[in-house]
Design an enzyme around this catalytic site. Structure first.
Site, PDB file in Angstrom:
ATOM      1  N   HIS A  71       0.727  -1.256  -0.235  1.00 47.35           N
ATOM      2  CA  HIS A  71       0.035   0.117  -0.126  1.00 47.35           C
ATOM      3  C   HIS A  71       0.778   1.353  -0.035  1.00 47.35           C
ATOM      4  O   HIS A  71       0.208   2.376  -0.261  1.00 47.35           O
ATOM      5  CB  HIS A  71      -0.933  -0.062   1.330  1.00 47.35           C
ATOM      6  N   ASP A 226       3.086  -8.545   0.948  1.00 47.53           N
ATOM      7  CA  ASP A 226       3.683  -9.485   2.258  1.00 47.53           C
ATOM      8  C   ASP A 226       2.724 -10.557   2.366  1.00 47.53           C
ATOM      9  O   ASP A 226       3.248 -11.677   2.721  1.00 47.53           O
ATOM     10  CB  ASP A 226       3.827  -8.588   3.356  1.00 47.53           C
TER      11      ASP A 226
END
Length: 463
Positions: A71, A226
């Site tokens: 993000h 991730d």
């Protein structure tokens, strides 16, 4: 041949060097990242070079891949220079921008367009904040990328037009349609105020770049966000992955991208070409930390206390909204203890209720996944809190399905290394590595526990 996997997380950079065929760990290294929610990308590069050096460098390495925090916003000018320090996923200054973007088009529109309703963590909201609060920096921005994109680009030493990302990380921007595998540049310009170059979206096992290593050419994999890299690292298969770290995450591989207008389920993409429906709670391992402080014990003693209590904690229920909550979306919420009486006011009951409450919050997340068509037949449990014996044994009584706890590991870096081996092999599917023995926990659901938790949570919501 060896492969390298990198986890460039919020706190640190971890590197694992593994055998490409077997997954055997050969060497590893790590380095810290600076504190804060605003970091210059050069700090990631310095940490990567330090971690690589500690891991013995890239000698004998044929491919490398990078998993990274999702993000964040990295803005580059036309010369490839960083415009301003990157805003990380946990920088909340764009919360108002998120509300504005949702109000302009509607939550359902965003869910249908990109699979998720924008939150302050998403890149698109940070770009809107930039346009509103730093218009000069917004005007200088010629390209936008994510932390793992930038780090791979820097490692490969290529030009600005060679930025590469993958579907999983692109899907967390708020301007990528995972079903069409295409950017929504109209949403990008709505946020930033103009168009900007975006990284090419590479396929799951596609070579993103090639650069000279100390012992020969090194292939750069597409990398991953991730959570998607973590799914590769634990080789979760059909299980739902539940991660109990600072926050709690429940996600699963799916052939269908959800479009949840409520915003509870994010319709991310995964690192294999499919999708990764994901639910996040704000309160996970720190619930246990708080309970241990209240009881004046360490985490090991908290676990022992919790297991000494009867299932259901004698009627004590903890609603663990200690840092607000994301599922449900209650940013200003606080925690609560219900059902406390003279008879059940025992340390063991409070310890068990804290574990059960934390897990019930994640079980609500599993329910949200089920509502979007995800089948939950088993849970793979990872994260710091998964090392608690109480959490392991109580989890199946809350989730109602078998719980598998894999060997501790650097799951994101391991997933990146597995992707690198996949790129090196050029096979249709990623390699299957021996992950070592895993512990499996099964137990009957505790009767009435979820219902009692739901009643307590509802009482809080309606107060």
């Amino acid at each position: 041949m060896l492969v390298a996997g990198v986890d460039s997380s919020t706190q640190s950079c971890k590197v694992v060097i593994r055998d490409a065929d077997t997954g055997r760990l050969v060497r590893q290294g790590r380095a810290r990242h600076p504190e804060g929610t605003e970091v210059h990308p050069d700090a990631w590069w310095q940490a990567l070079t330090t971690a690589l050096a500690e891991a013995g460098g890239l000698d004998g390495v044929g491919a490398v891949s990078i998993g990274g925090q999702q993000h964040g916003m990295v803005c580059l000018d036309s010369d490839g220079q960083v415009v301003r320090p990157a805003l990380l996923w946990n920088d909340t200054r764009s919360a108002g921008a998120a509300l504005d973007l949702v109000a302009e088009l509607g939550a359902r529109y965003w869910a249908e367009a990109v699979g998720s309703v924008p939150l302050a963590s998403f890149t698109v909201t940070k770009l809107r904040w930039l346009a509103e609060h730093e218009p000069d920096n917004a005007a200088r921005t010629a390209a936008v990328c994510l932390p793992h994109d930038w780090l791979g680009w820097r490692l490969a030493g290529t030009g600005l037009d060679a930025l590469v990302t993958d579907r999983s990380d692109a899907s967390g921007t708020g301007y990528f349609d995972g079903r069409a595998n295409a950017y929504r540049t109209d949403l990008l310009s709505r946020a930033l105020g103009h168009q900007a170059a975006l990284p090419r979206v590479a396929g799951p096992a596609e070579v993103a770049a090639e650069f000279a290593g100390p012992t020969g050419p090194v292939l750069l994999g597409p990398g991953a966000g991730d959570n998607a890299a973590g799914m590769l690292g634990v080789q979760a298969g059909g299980d739902v992955l539940v991660s109990l770290g600072t926050s709690g995450v429940a996600c699963a591989r799916s052939g269908i991208q959800p479009a949840d207008g409520s915003g509870l389920v994010a319709g991310f993409s995964d690192a294999t070409g499919e999708f990764l429906p994901l639910v996040c709670t704000l309160n996970a391992a720190r619930v246990l930390d708080a309970a241990a402080r209240l009881l004046g014990v360490g985490l090991a003693e908290l676990s022992t206390l919790a297991l000494s209590a009867e299932p259901g904690a004698g009627g004590v229920t903890v609603v663990p909204y200690l840092e607000g909550e994301r599922t449900p979306n209650l940013p200003d919420a606080t925690g609560a203890v219900h059902g406390l009486t003279l008879a059940n006011a025992q340390p063991a009951n409070l310890a068990r209720a804290a574990v059960e409450g934390m897990l019930c919050g994640l079980a609500d997340g599993l329910d949200a996944l089920v509502a979007q068509g995800v089948a939950v037949s088993g849970v793979r449990l990872i994260g710091g809190a998964a090392q608690s014996e109480a959490v392991r044994r109580i989890a199946p009584t809350v989730f109602g399905v078998p719980v598998t706890v894999p060997q501790p590991g650097e799951y994101v870096a391991d997933g990146a290394a597995r992707q690198a081996a996949w790129v090196l092999a050029g096979t249709p599917e990623p390699p299957v590595w021996d992950a070592g023995p895993a512990a499996v926990f099964e137990a009957a659901p505790t009767a009435g526990l979820r219902e009692r938790y739901a009643e307590a949570a509802a009482r809080y919501l309606n107060r």
